[in-house]
Scaffold this motif. Structure first.
Motif, PDB file in Angstrom:
ATOM      1  N   GLY A   1      31.854  21.266 -55.941  1.00  0.00           N
ATOM      2  CA  GLY A   1      33.249  21.568 -55.448  1.00  0.00           C
ATOM      3  C   GLY A   1      34.178  21.933 -56.546  1.00  0.00           C
ATOM      4  O   GLY A   1      35.143  22.719 -56.350  1.00  0.00           O
ATOM      5  N   CYS A   2      33.620  21.500 -57.809  1.00  0.00           N
ATOM      6  CA  CYS A   2      34.740  21.780 -58.908  1.00  0.00           C
ATOM      7  C   CYS A   2      34.398  23.278 -59.481  1.00  0.00           C
ATOM      8  O   CYS A   2      35.056  23.488 -60.611  1.00  0.00           O
ATOM      9  N   TYR A   3      33.464  23.860 -58.802  1.00  0.00           N
ATOM     10  CA  TYR A   3      32.930  25.175 -59.401  1.00  0.00           C
ATOM     11  C   TYR A   3      33.827  26.488 -59.234  1.00  0.00           C
ATOM     12  O   TYR A   3      34.533  26.496 -58.114  1.00  0.00           O
ATOM     13  N   ASP A   4      34.160  27.113 -60.314  1.00  0.00           N
ATOM     14  CA  ASP A   4      35.037  28.431 -60.236  1.00  0.00           C
ATOM     15  C   ASP A   4      34.199  29.469 -60.022  1.00  0.00           C
ATOM     16  O   ASP A   4      33.292  29.794 -60.992  1.00  0.00           O
ATOM     17  N   ILE A   5      34.262  30.249 -58.861  1.00  0.00           N
ATOM     18  CA  ILE A   5      33.226  31.448 -58.803  1.00  0.00           C
ATOM     19  C   ILE A   5      33.606  32.676 -59.415  1.00  0.00           C
ATOM     20  O   ILE A   5      33.270  33.888 -59.077  1.00  0.00           O
TER      21      ILE A   5
ATOM     22  N   TYR B   1      40.330  25.658 -52.623  1.00  0.00           N
ATOM     23  CA  TYR B   1      40.412  26.727 -51.399  1.00  0.00           C
ATOM     24  C   TYR B   1      40.292  25.771 -50.062  1.00  0.00           C
ATOM     25  O   TYR B   1      41.004  26.084 -49.131  1.00  0.00           O
ATOM     26  N   GLN B   2      39.427  25.020 -50.245  1.00  0.00           N
ATOM     27  CA  GLN B   2      39.240  24.359 -48.772  1.00  0.00           C
ATOM     28  C   GLN B   2      40.320  23.044 -48.447  1.00  0.00           C
ATOM     29  O   GLN B   2      40.687  23.257 -47.615  1.00  0.00           O
ATOM     30  N   ALA B   3      41.204  22.644 -49.561  1.00  0.00           N
ATOM     31  CA  ALA B   3      42.322  21.984 -49.566  1.00  0.00           C
ATOM     32  C   ALA B   3      43.452  23.057 -49.066  1.00  0.00           C
ATOM     33  O   ALA B   3      44.284  22.412 -47.912  1.00  0.00           O
ATOM     34  N   GLU B   4      43.566  24.046 -49.527  1.00  0.00           N
ATOM     35  CA  GLU B   4      44.475  24.933 -49.229  1.00  0.00           C
ATOM     36  C   GLU B   4      44.466  25.372 -47.783  1.00  0.00           C
ATOM     37  O   GLU B   4      45.359  25.716 -46.948  1.00  0.00           O
ATOM     38  N   ARG B   5      43.301  25.762 -47.316  1.00  0.00           N
ATOM     39  CA  ARG B   5      42.746  26.025 -45.733  1.00  0.00           C
ATOM     40  C   ARG B   5      43.654  24.919 -44.831  1.00  0.00           C
ATOM     41  O   ARG B   5      43.985  25.214 -43.826  1.00  0.00           O
ATOM     42  N   ILE B   6      43.093  23.742 -45.274  1.00  0.00           N
ATOM     43  CA  ILE B   6      43.623  22.366 -44.661  1.00  0.00           C
ATOM     44  C   ILE B   6      45.386  22.477 -44.508  1.00  0.00           C
ATOM     45  O   ILE B   6      45.807  22.266 -43.424  1.00  0.00           O
ATOM     46  N   THR B   7      45.986  22.726 -45.650  1.00  0.00           N
ATOM     47  CA  THR B   7      47.221  22.909 -45.742  1.00  0.00           C
ATOM     48  C   THR B   7      47.859  23.818 -44.854  1.00  0.00           C
ATOM     49  O   THR B   7      48.819  23.912 -43.894  1.00  0.00           O
ATOM     50  N   ALA B   8      47.159  25.096 -44.868  1.00  0.00           N
ATOM     51  CA  ALA B   8      47.606  26.159 -44.079  1.00  0.00           C
ATOM     52  C   ALA B   8      47.521  25.780 -42.771  1.00  0.00           C
ATOM     53  O   ALA B   8      48.297  26.352 -41.667  1.00  0.00           O
ATOM     54  N   LEU B   9      46.191  25.382 -42.341  1.00  0.00           N
ATOM     55  CA  LEU B   9      46.004  25.118 -40.732  1.00  0.00           C
ATOM     56  C   LEU B   9      47.003  23.998 -40.313  1.00  0.00           C
ATOM     57  O   LEU B   9      47.510  24.192 -39.069  1.00  0.00           O
ATOM     58  N   GLN B  10      47.506  22.967 -41.011  1.00  0.00           N
ATOM     59  CA  GLN B  10      48.354  21.907 -40.595  1.00  0.00           C
ATOM     60  C   GLN B  10      49.637  22.993 -40.350  1.00  0.00           C
ATOM     61  O   GLN B  10      50.342  22.360 -39.113  1.00  0.00           O
ATOM     62  N   LYS B  11      50.195  23.605 -41.157  1.00  0.00           N
ATOM     63  CA  LYS B  11      51.296  24.528 -40.968  1.00  0.00           C
ATOM     64  C   LYS B  11      51.226  25.252 -39.668  1.00  0.00           C
ATOM     65  O   LYS B  11      52.255  25.367 -38.774  1.00  0.00           O
TER      66      LYS B  11
ATOM     67  N   PHE C   1      45.654  18.810 -54.615  1.00  0.00           N
ATOM     68  CA  PHE C   1      45.902  20.315 -54.404  1.00  0.00           C
ATOM     69  C   PHE C   1      46.768  20.455 -53.338  1.00  0.00           C
ATOM     70  O   PHE C   1      46.784  21.185 -52.246  1.00  0.00           O
ATOM     71  N   GLY C   2      47.793  19.456 -53.393  1.00  0.00           N
ATOM     72  CA  GLY C   2      48.983  19.700 -52.481  1.00  0.00           C
ATOM     73  C   GLY C   2      48.931  18.704 -51.479  1.00  0.00           C
ATOM     74  O   GLY C   2      49.844  18.439 -50.441  1.00  0.00           O
TER      75      GLY C   2
ATOM     76  N   ASP D   1      29.619  24.050 -50.471  1.00  0.00           N
ATOM     77  CA  ASP D   1      29.086  25.366 -51.318  1.00  0.00           C
ATOM     78  C   ASP D   1      29.226  26.550 -50.382  1.00  0.00           C
ATOM     79  O   ASP D   1      28.840  27.810 -50.881  1.00  0.00           O
ATOM     80  N   ASN D   2      30.178  26.797 -49.312  1.00  0.00           N
ATOM     81  CA  ASN D   2      30.431  27.968 -48.716  1.00  0.00           C
ATOM     82  C   ASN D   2      31.666  28.467 -49.054  1.00  0.00           C
ATOM     83  O   ASN D   2      32.825  27.888 -48.284  1.00  0.00           O
ATOM     84  N   CYS D   3      31.894  29.474 -49.694  1.00  0.00           N
ATOM     85  CA  CYS D   3      33.278  29.769 -50.049  1.00  0.00           C
ATOM     86  C   CYS D   3      34.059  30.255 -48.789  1.00  0.00           C
ATOM     87  O   CYS D   3      35.259  30.392 -48.822  1.00  0.00           O
TER      88      CYS D   3
END
Length: 494
Positions: A123-127, A138-148, A187-188, A264-266
């Motif tokens: 999960g620490c990998y930069d693609i 990316y996954q943390a920011e998707r959670i934040t976006a979905l909460q909002k 990640f916020g 591992d799924n971006c």
């Protein structure tokens, strides 16, 4: 520390007394290490798992010989996205559940990026994105976006919607994963809503079921597979927090539904409201999100029915004729490619313990370094000498009364990161390509056009799944860059 006599009595009764053979030659510290490991080990369960695994393997062999019936998903057991009206209704149901704080997310993140040339958690990998954001971010920011998004559509106060994130690590990755989150201020997300827990392990065994020592004072162990998450949800969150488990935390938060996925799924849509709404509307206990197979020969397991029960059938278990069979619509009959993306009700997740002893662990025969019990010499075998036992996350499917399957677009939702850079498939370059192609698709669907070489990365904080981009309609995007909010698109359109 348990006494030597207590351990000896227990382990000899279990037929594993050899683990104490070197006791008298160990230092006091080594004795303590071994005693604590043996005390914590449920050796009787290990013996049961071994016997069940051997029996199931033999039974599977007999069944295969007898041509046990393998069938595609039956009519009504699956559906697919693409119908705008149905998708919108499922999304509405899913967002409503999120807005009521009834949804949690369970991330399987125990793997290291060894094949990627990294010893860090995957999960620490930069693609290689322009932003250089990692998979975790990316996954943390998707959670934040979905909460909002759920707050907005559910007319809830800002900050009132919470999607707790349960991150399953492994022994080798836990400390580094927790440190990475702390270094990046989660990640916020609120640290109180990011809960780390650890995948279990099982001893490595000889071919006849004897536990292997990898040193005179230590039992050789290996992860118990991604299906170990079920037992892990019941275990204490940490040695210093024995009163809490994932299940108890879910109960205290009154979480009703869980989305589980692999790190591992971006393209993963974390807590996807469409998948949640579909599963809730089907009253499913457990559901699987799948993608269509690329071709009959693609080496991927498919969700199908074996002996009248749902499960994942490996590509090697399907005949060439079955793999090439097509239904009335011209689609492959066996096309539901498994991507380890699941829905559970919390009640179902809690019930797995009742039938867990019926689940057969899978045997992986491996070359396992060990200590020779006669000479005490370290041995590195040149051929498989033992076995590791694993449970797969989909092994619960046959025990599910209300099971459902949702097929989604591979290009929109599945791009796994498995192979080394430059491999050409499922590698960092393909992950980067697929994510940026998705962002271009979002913008084009919203009415934007691109100049040929413009490459734009959309932060999930800007758009979770293509919504909120109405402002780009009629604009031509001429510059490459990273967009963290809709207002920044104006700059790229100059």
């Amino acid at each position: 520390m348990p006494s030597y006599e207590t351990l000896k009595t227990r382990y000899e009764a279990a037929g594993q007394g050899h683990l104490l053979k070197f006791w008298d030659s160990l230092s006091s510290d080594e004795q303590t290490t071994l005693a604590n490991q043996l005390e914590a080990l449920d050796i009787e369960r290990v013996n049961r798992i071994y016997k069940k695994a051997i029996s199931a393997e033999a039974e599977d062999s007999d069944q295969n010989a007898a041509d046990v019936v393998i069938e595609p998903l039956p009519e009504g057991a699956s559906d697919s996205v693409g119908d705008a009206e149905k998708d919108a209704e499922w999304r509405r149901i899913g967002l409503a559940a999120i807005s009521r704080n009834e949804v949690g997310v369970l991330l399987m993140a125990g793997g290291q990026g060894t094949r990627l040339g990294s010893s860090a958690p995957k999960g620490c990998y930069d693609i290689g994105l322009p932003s250089h954001k990692t998979l975790f971010q990316y996954q943390a920011e998707r959670i934040t976006a979905l909460q909002k998004l759920a707050e907005k559509e559910g007319r809830k106060p800002a900050g009132s919607v919470v999607i707790p994130w349960y991150v399953m690590t492994s022994g080798p990755t836990r400390k580094e994963t927790e440190a990475f989150f702390k270094q990046n201020s989660y990640f916020g997300l609120s640290p109180a809503n990011v809960i780390f827990f650890e995948q279990g392990t099982l001893p490595c065994l000889t071919m006849d079921g004897k536990v292997i020592l990898d040193s005179p004072s230590h039992v050789a162990v290996a992860p118990d597979g991604n299906g170990g998450l079920y037992a892990a949800t019941r275990a204490p969150l940490s040695p210093s927090d024995k009163s809490r488990s994932v299940l108890s935390d879910l109960a205290s938060r009154k979480i009703q539904y869980i989305h589980a996925y692999c790190v591992d799924n971006c393209l993963v849509r974390v807590a996807d409201p469409v998948f949640l709404g579909y599963s809730i509307s089907k009253q499913a206990d457990c559901a699987a999100k799948v993608v269509p197979k690329k071709s009959p020969t693609e080496s991927v397991g498919v969700v199908a029915y074996r002996g009248g029960k749902p499960g994942v059938v490996e590509y090697s278990e399907i005949s060439k004729e079955q793999a090439e069979r097509r239904d009335a619509s011209g689609e492959l009959s066996f096309r539901a490619g498994n991507i380890a993306n699941h829905f559970y009700t919390t009640a179902y997740l809690s019930s797995v313990e009742k039938f867990e002893d019926d689940l057969a662990f899978h045997i992986a025969r491996k070359k396992i370094p060990h200590i020779d019990l006669e000479t005490k010499a370290a041995v590195k075998p040149s051929k498989p000498n033992g076995m590791k036992l694993e449970l797969f996350v989909f092994d619960v499917f046959p025990h599910t009364e209300r099971f459902a399957v949702l097929e989604v677009d591979r290009q929109e939702e599945f791009s796994p990161l498995k192979n080394a850079p430059g491999t050409g498939s499922d590698d960092p370059e393909t992950s980067r390509r697929d994510l940026l192609a998705q962002h271009r698709h979002f913008l084009e669907a919203a009415g934007a056009t691109f100049e040929a070489d413009a490459e734009i990365e959309l932060s999930p904080l800007c758009s979770y799944a293509g919504e909120g981009l109405e402002g780009v309609k009629g604009k031509t995007l001429r510059k490459s860059g990273v967009v963290n909010g809709p207002e920044e698109l104006d700059v790229l359109a100059l």
